[in-house]
Design a protein around this motif. Structure first.
Motif, short mmCIF file in Angstrom:
data_model
loop_
_atom_site.label_atom_id
_atom_site.label_comp_id
_atom_site.label_asym_id
_atom_site.label_seq_id
_atom_site.Cartn_x
_atom_site.Cartn_y
_atom_site.Cartn_z
N TYR A 155 0.84 -1.20 0.00
CA TYR A 155 0.00 0.00 0.00
C TYR A 155 0.88 1.25 0.00
CZ TYR A 155 -3.07 3.70 1.58
OH TYR A 155 -3.73 4.89 1.69
N GLU A 156 0.63 2.12 -0.97
CA GLU A 156 1.39 3.36 -1.16
C GLU A 156 2.89 3.08 -1.35
OE1 GLU A 156 0.38 6.67 -1.36
OE2 GLU A 156 -1.63 5.83 -1.57
N GLY A 157 3.23 1.85 -1.75
CA GLY A 157 4.63 1.51 -1.95
C GLY A 157 5.43 1.40 -0.67
N PHE A 158 4.75 1.41 0.49
CA PHE A 158 5.42 1.37 1.80
C PHE A 158 5.72 -0.07 2.17
CE2 PHE A 158 5.67 1.14 6.37
CZ PHE A 158 6.34 2.30 6.74
N THR A 159 7.00 -0.40 2.33
CA THR A 159 7.40 -1.76 2.68
C THR A 159 7.70 -1.86 4.18
OG1 THR A 159 9.73 -1.28 2.24
CG2 THR A 159 8.40 -2.08 0.39
N PRO A 160 7.66 -3.08 4.74
CA PRO A 160 8.04 -3.24 6.15
C PRO A 160 9.42 -2.66 6.42
CG PRO A 160 7.00 -5.24 5.36
CD PRO A 160 7.18 -4.35 4.16
N ASN A 161 9.61 -2.18 7.64
CA ASN A 161 10.89 -1.54 7.96
C ASN A 161 11.99 -2.59 8.16
OD1 ASN A 161 10.01 -2.54 10.44
ND2 ASN A 161 10.80 -0.81 11.60
N ASN A 162 13.20 -2.11 8.42
CA ASN A 162 14.37 -2.98 8.43
C ASN A 162 14.47 -3.90 9.63
OD1 ASN A 162 15.23 -1.92 6.01
ND2 ASN A 162 16.58 -0.39 6.95
N ALA A 163 13.54 -3.81 10.57
CA ALA A 163 13.61 -4.69 11.75
C ALA A 163 13.54 -6.16 11.37
CB ALA A 163 12.48 -4.34 12.72
N LEU A 164 12.89 -6.46 10.23
CA LEU A 164 12.74 -7.85 9.80
C LEU A 164 13.88 -8.31 8.88
CD1 LEU A 164 8.93 -7.89 8.87
CD2 LEU A 164 9.99 -8.56 11.03
N GLN A 165 14.74 -7.40 8.48
CA GLN A 165 15.74 -7.71 7.45
C GLN A 165 16.81 -8.66 7.97
OE1 GLN A 165 17.05 -4.40 4.99
NE2 GLN A 165 19.14 -5.21 5.02
N LEU B 169 -0.20 -7.09 16.37
CA LEU B 169 0.73 -7.97 15.66
C LEU B 169 2.11 -7.33 15.59
CD1 LEU B 169 1.51 -10.42 13.97
CD2 LEU B 169 0.60 -9.24 11.96
N GLU B 170 2.18 -6.06 15.25
CA GLU B 170 3.47 -5.39 15.17
C GLU B 170 4.18 -5.40 16.52
OE1 GLU B 170 2.80 -2.20 11.52
OE2 GLU B 170 2.19 -1.63 13.56
N SER B 171 3.42 -5.27 17.61
CA SER B 171 4.00 -5.32 18.95
C SER B 171 4.56 -6.71 19.25
CB SER B 171 2.94 -4.93 19.99
OG SER B 171 3.46 -5.03 21.31
N ASP B 172 3.80 -7.76 18.88
CA ASP B 172 4.27 -9.13 19.10
C ASP B 172 5.54 -9.40 18.30
OD1 ASP B 172 2.15 -9.62 20.78
OD2 ASP B 172 1.00 -10.81 19.35
N LEU B 173 5.57 -8.95 17.06
CA LEU B 173 6.76 -9.16 16.23
C LEU B 173 7.95 -8.37 16.75
CD1 LEU B 173 5.20 -9.15 12.63
CD2 LEU B 173 6.11 -11.11 13.89
N GLY C 161 13.14 -6.66 20.26
CA GLY C 161 12.80 -5.32 20.69
C GLY C 161 12.95 -4.26 19.63
N ASN C 162 13.36 -4.64 18.43
CA ASN C 162 13.45 -3.69 17.33
C ASN C 162 12.05 -3.44 16.77
OD1 ASN C 162 16.34 -3.62 17.37
ND2 ASN C 162 16.34 -5.62 16.38
N GLN C 163 11.60 -2.19 16.81
CA GLN C 163 10.25 -1.84 16.42
C GLN C 163 9.93 -2.30 15.00
OE1 GLN C 163 7.63 -0.40 18.22
NE2 GLN C 163 6.50 -1.00 16.37
N VAL C 164 8.87 -3.10 14.87
CA VAL C 164 8.45 -3.60 13.58
C VAL C 164 7.28 -2.78 13.06
CG1 VAL C 164 7.40 -5.55 12.35
CG2 VAL C 164 9.24 -5.96 14.01
N THR C 165 7.38 -2.30 11.85
CA THR C 165 6.29 -1.59 11.18
C THR C 165 6.03 -2.29 9.85
OG1 THR C 165 6.99 0.51 12.18
CG2 THR C 165 5.47 0.63 10.31
N LEU C 166 4.81 -2.77 9.66
CA LEU C 166 4.51 -3.56 8.48
C LEU C 166 3.87 -2.76 7.36
CD1 LEU C 166 3.06 -6.74 10.24
CD2 LEU C 166 5.37 -6.42 9.32
N PHE C 167 2.97 -1.82 7.72
CA PHE C 167 2.21 -1.09 6.71
C PHE C 167 2.34 0.42 6.89
CE2 PHE C 167 -0.38 -5.06 6.32
CZ PHE C 167 -0.37 -5.19 4.95
N HIS C 168 1.98 1.13 5.89
CA HIS C 168 1.88 2.59 5.90
C HIS C 168 1.07 3.03 7.12
CE1 HIS C 168 0.50 6.60 4.59
NE2 HIS C 168 1.52 6.59 3.73
N SER C 169 1.37 4.19 7.66
CA SER C 169 0.74 4.68 8.88
C SER C 169 -0.77 4.90 8.73
CB SER C 169 1.40 5.99 9.35
OG SER C 169 1.29 6.98 8.33
N ALA C 170 -1.26 5.01 7.49
CA ALA C 170 -2.69 5.21 7.27
C ALA C 170 -3.50 3.95 7.59
CB ALA C 170 -2.94 5.66 5.84
N CYS C 171 -2.86 2.80 7.58
CA CYS C 171 -3.57 1.56 7.91
C CYS C 171 -3.84 1.54 9.41
CB CYS C 171 -2.76 0.35 7.49
SG CYS C 171 -2.50 0.23 5.69
#
Length: 274
Positions: free
Chosen positions: A34-44, A252-256, A262-272
């Motif tokens: 969505y909006e080209g927003f990819t998950p942040n680097n916490a999952l990389q 879900l983001e909190s669980d991940l 403890g690295n903050q996970v963000t999966l989707f654009h903030s509008a979701c």
């Protein structure tokens, strides 16, 4: 001048041989986010590959792949279920082998016929033999074929870069219910539903090669018209079949975040909605 032209030709040849659909980001296939927003680097992972999953000259979904653990971190796609037949061929990703000009997924047999060896193919990814005769583990799709509306889109999901070893009872039980019943219910009224499904690396391997995830998770952002109307997520331990709850995206983001140290996970654009 002649020497300069020859040098330019050599450089061009090298660039062509290195051409690939595996990139350093998803800039070539942003439409699956969505909006080209990819998950942040916490999952990389430490050894990543960004794969724009290409089949029959078209991008079908996107995958962040862990070349060391030989499993996808996540696959991102648009939910569009259909009734086309279930494909039977399995593919691998030639761009994970090294320099070549093959731009899309191929079968192992095709690559062997083209002169690659099994050692070449299996170095940075899982192969069919890694999943043969596993006890209690299935080919777990992150982008499931049942969430695609055409035979070609379904076929593309049968690449081993989209597969993790998933607990058989979970895959055939509660996870199957989520994929086919809960998703259908939750996406009612959505014009477009963006999905990201992933796997948290575990501490064991299958055949000493492929990581067995500790958890499987999925998140969705539903657009009503062109605006995010709701979002949700689920996460399940990958060792048993049990009824897991439907979560908010924020939960879900909190669980991940906890599972990823403890690295903050963000999966989707903030509008979701969180």
């Amino acid at each position: 001048m002649l020497r300069l032209l020859l040098l330019l030709q050599v450089l061009a040849s090298c660039l062509w041989l290195g051409h690939s659909e595996v990139f350093n980001d998803f800039a070539s296939c942003p439409t699956f986010f969505y909006e080209g927003f990819t998950p942040n680097n916490a999952l990389q992972p430490a050894n990543p590959a960004w794969i724009c999953q290409r089949y029959k000259n078209q991008y079908r979904f996107a995958t962040l792949y862990d070349k060391t653990r030989r499993i996808p971190v996540y696959s991102a796609y648009i939910y569009q279920p259909g009734s086309s037949p279930r494909p039977k061929l399995w593919f691998v990703e030639p761009q994970l082998i090294g320099n070549n000009n093959l731009k899309e997924m191929e079968t192992e047999q095709t690559l062997l016929q083209k002169g690659f060896t099994m050692k070449d193919i299996e170095q940075n990814q899982a192969v069919l033999g890694d999943y043969d005769n596993l006890i209690g583990l299935d080919h777990g799709h992150l982008s499931p074929s049942g969430h695609q509306n055409s035979y070609s889109n379904k076929a593309a999901t049968f690449t081993l870069t989209n597969i993790v070893p998933q607990d058989t009872s979970l895959n055939k039980g509660a996870w199957n219910i989520y994929e086919f019943r809960t998703m259908a219910t939750e996406s009612q009224g959505c014009n477009t539903t963006y999905v990201i499904t992933g796997a948290v690396p575990g501490n064991t391997t299958a055949k000493n090669r492929v990581n067995v995830p500790s958890h499987i998770w999925s998140a969705a952002c539903c657009l009503v018209g062109t605006t995010p109307g709701k979002a949700w997520g689920v996460i399940a331990e990958n060792n048993r079949n049990y009824k897991f709850p439907l979560l908010t995206l924020g939960q879900l983001e909190s669980d991940l975040t906890k599972l990823y140290g403890g690295n903050q996970v963000t999966l989707f654009h903030s509008a979701c909605p969180r």
